[in-house]
Design a protein around this motif. Structure first.
Motif, PDB file in Angstrom:
ATOM      1  N   UNK A   1       0.851  -1.195   0.000  1.00 26.57           N
ATOM      2  CA  UNK A   1       0.000   0.000   0.000  1.00 26.57           C
ATOM      3  C   UNK A   1       0.888   1.247   0.000  1.00 26.57           C
ATOM      4  N   UNK A   2       1.527   1.492  -1.138  1.00 26.09           N
ATOM      5  CA  UNK A   2       2.568   2.508  -1.228  1.00 26.09           C
ATOM      6  C   UNK A   2       2.048   3.927  -1.036  1.00 26.09           C
ATOM      7  N   UNK A   3       0.889   4.247  -1.602  1.00 29.41           N
ATOM      8  CA  UNK A   3       0.357   5.607  -1.427  1.00 29.41           C
ATOM      9  C   UNK A   3       0.047   5.884   0.040  1.00 29.41           C
ATOM     10  N   UNK A   4      -0.517   4.900   0.729  1.00 31.86           N
ATOM     11  CA  UNK A   4      -0.803   5.074   2.156  1.00 31.86           C
ATOM     12  C   UNK A   4       0.486   5.126   2.961  1.00 31.86           C
ATOM     13  N   UNK A   5       1.502   4.389   2.542  1.00 33.17           N
ATOM     14  CA  UNK A   5       2.797   4.426   3.218  1.00 33.17           C
ATOM     15  C   UNK A   5       3.420   5.812   3.105  1.00 33.17           C
ATOM     16  N   UNK A   6       3.286   6.450   1.955  1.00 33.88           N
ATOM     17  CA  UNK A   6       3.804   7.814   1.780  1.00 33.88           C
ATOM     18  C   UNK A   6       3.111   8.776   2.740  1.00 33.88           C
ATOM     19  N   UNK A   7       1.801   8.648   2.845  1.00 32.60           N
ATOM     20  CA  UNK A   7       1.048   9.511   3.761  1.00 32.60           C
ATOM     21  C   UNK A   7       1.504   9.291   5.198  1.00 32.60           C
ATOM     22  N   UNK A   8       1.718   8.050   5.568  1.00 32.28           N
ATOM     23  CA  UNK A   8       2.127   7.743   6.948  1.00 32.28           C
ATOM     24  C   UNK A   8       3.547   8.239   7.207  1.00 32.28           C
ATOM     25  N   UNK A   9       4.422   8.191   6.208  1.00 30.76           N
ATOM     26  CA  UNK A   9       5.774   8.742   6.368  1.00 30.76           C
ATOM     27  C   UNK A   9       5.683  10.246   6.587  1.00 30.76           C
ATOM     28  N   UNK A  10       4.827  10.903   5.847  1.00 31.33           N
ATOM     29  CA  UNK A  10       4.660  12.348   6.027  1.00 31.33           C
ATOM     30  C   UNK A  10       4.152  12.646   7.442  1.00 31.33           C
ATOM     31  N   UNK A  11       3.197  11.871   7.918  1.00 31.61           N
ATOM     32  CA  UNK A  11       2.702  12.054   9.293  1.00 31.61           C
ATOM     33  C   UNK A  11       3.823  11.833  10.306  1.00 31.61           C
ATOM     34  N   UNK A  12       4.646  10.828  10.053  1.00 37.37           N
ATOM     35  CA  UNK A  12       5.780  10.543  10.930  1.00 37.37           C
ATOM     36  C   UNK A  12       6.706  11.755  10.993  1.00 37.37           C
ATOM     37  N   UNK A  13       7.032  12.295   9.836  1.00 36.71           N
ATOM     38  CA  UNK A  13       7.903  13.468   9.771  1.00 36.71           C
ATOM     39  C   UNK A  13       7.294  14.645  10.528  1.00 36.71           C
ATOM     40  N   UNK A  14       5.995  14.859  10.361  1.00 31.44           N
ATOM     41  CA  UNK A  14       5.341  15.995  11.015  1.00 31.44           C
ATOM     42  C   UNK A  14       5.309  15.843  12.539  1.00 31.44           C
ATOM     43  N   UNK A  15       5.195  14.621  13.018  1.00 28.72           N
ATOM     44  CA  UNK A  15       5.173  14.401  14.469  1.00 28.72           C
ATOM     45  C   UNK A  15       6.568  14.596  15.056  1.00 28.72           C
TER      46      UNK A  15
END
Length: 197
Positions: free
Chosen positions: A86-100
């Motif tokens: 689920x690569x698109x969702x993984x990108x979103x979760x990486x962005x959330x990780x970075x923001x946190x």
């Protein structure tokens, strides 16, 4: 991992699920002040049970929709999404990780942690975060993820969002005008909630 070690991890996951279910029965909801709900993702990765991990994160998202999560938990979630295709969702979760926590990805790649002057609630680099985050781009089971992540982080869209995000939060450190501060916060919040890459 030996079969005995795998059984121990499976038991840990089952114990956590049992404890959370007991909380719900007892309180009518979850009072997980111990943070048990954040642990199974780590165990699923260690077991290489990515399907089980995705099932767990789906339950987590439904059960705790407003839970921001900790940086390592969000990172593990991204790994599970990637490994589950689920690569698109993984990108979103990486962005959330970075923001946190903007240090997580640098720590993963072994880059020097350079504290940035920024307004960030989770500035854990100086509070021991770098000690308890143990994932590395050199881990054999994460080599494919590491390559994908490096390419994603080098993308023009990620780089531009990252630069703008850091600029906004650095601006909050020095800006005193309340109206401008409110604007900066709103724009940062919009960036944090971007889900399309």
């Amino acid at each position: 991992m030996t079969p005995k070690q795998a059984q121990r991890l499976i038991k840990k996951i089952a114990d956590i699920k049992r404890a959370l279910a007991a909380e719900k029965r007892k309180f009518g909801g979850y009072d997980d002040s111990r943070g048990l709900r954040y642990l199974p993702t780590r165990y699923y990765i260690q077991l290489a049970d990515y399907k089980g991990g995705l099932t767990y994160t789906h339950w987590f998202a439904r059960t705790f929709p407003d839970d921001i999560g900790f940086p390592d938990f969000l990172f593990e979630w991204a790994v599970l999404l990637y490994k589950g295709g689920k690569l698109d969702l993984a990108k979103t979760k990486i962005w959330q990780t970075f923001c946190v926590n903007t240090y997580v990805l640098d720590k993963f790649f072994g880059h020097p942690i350079q504290p940035l002057l920024k307004y960030e609630w989770s500035n854990l680099a100086q509070a021991g975060f770098t000690e308890y985050f143990t994932y590395s781009h050199q881990q054999t089971d994460l080599l494919d993820f590491s390559q994908w992540l490096e390419e994603f982080m080098a993308s023009e869209l990620f780089m531009s969002r990252k630069a703008r995000y850091l600029t906004l939060y650095q601006g909050l450190l020095v800006e005193e005008d309340l109206e401008i501060r409110d604007y900066l916060r709103q724009e940062a919040h919009q960036l944090e909630n971007q889900s399309k890459f």
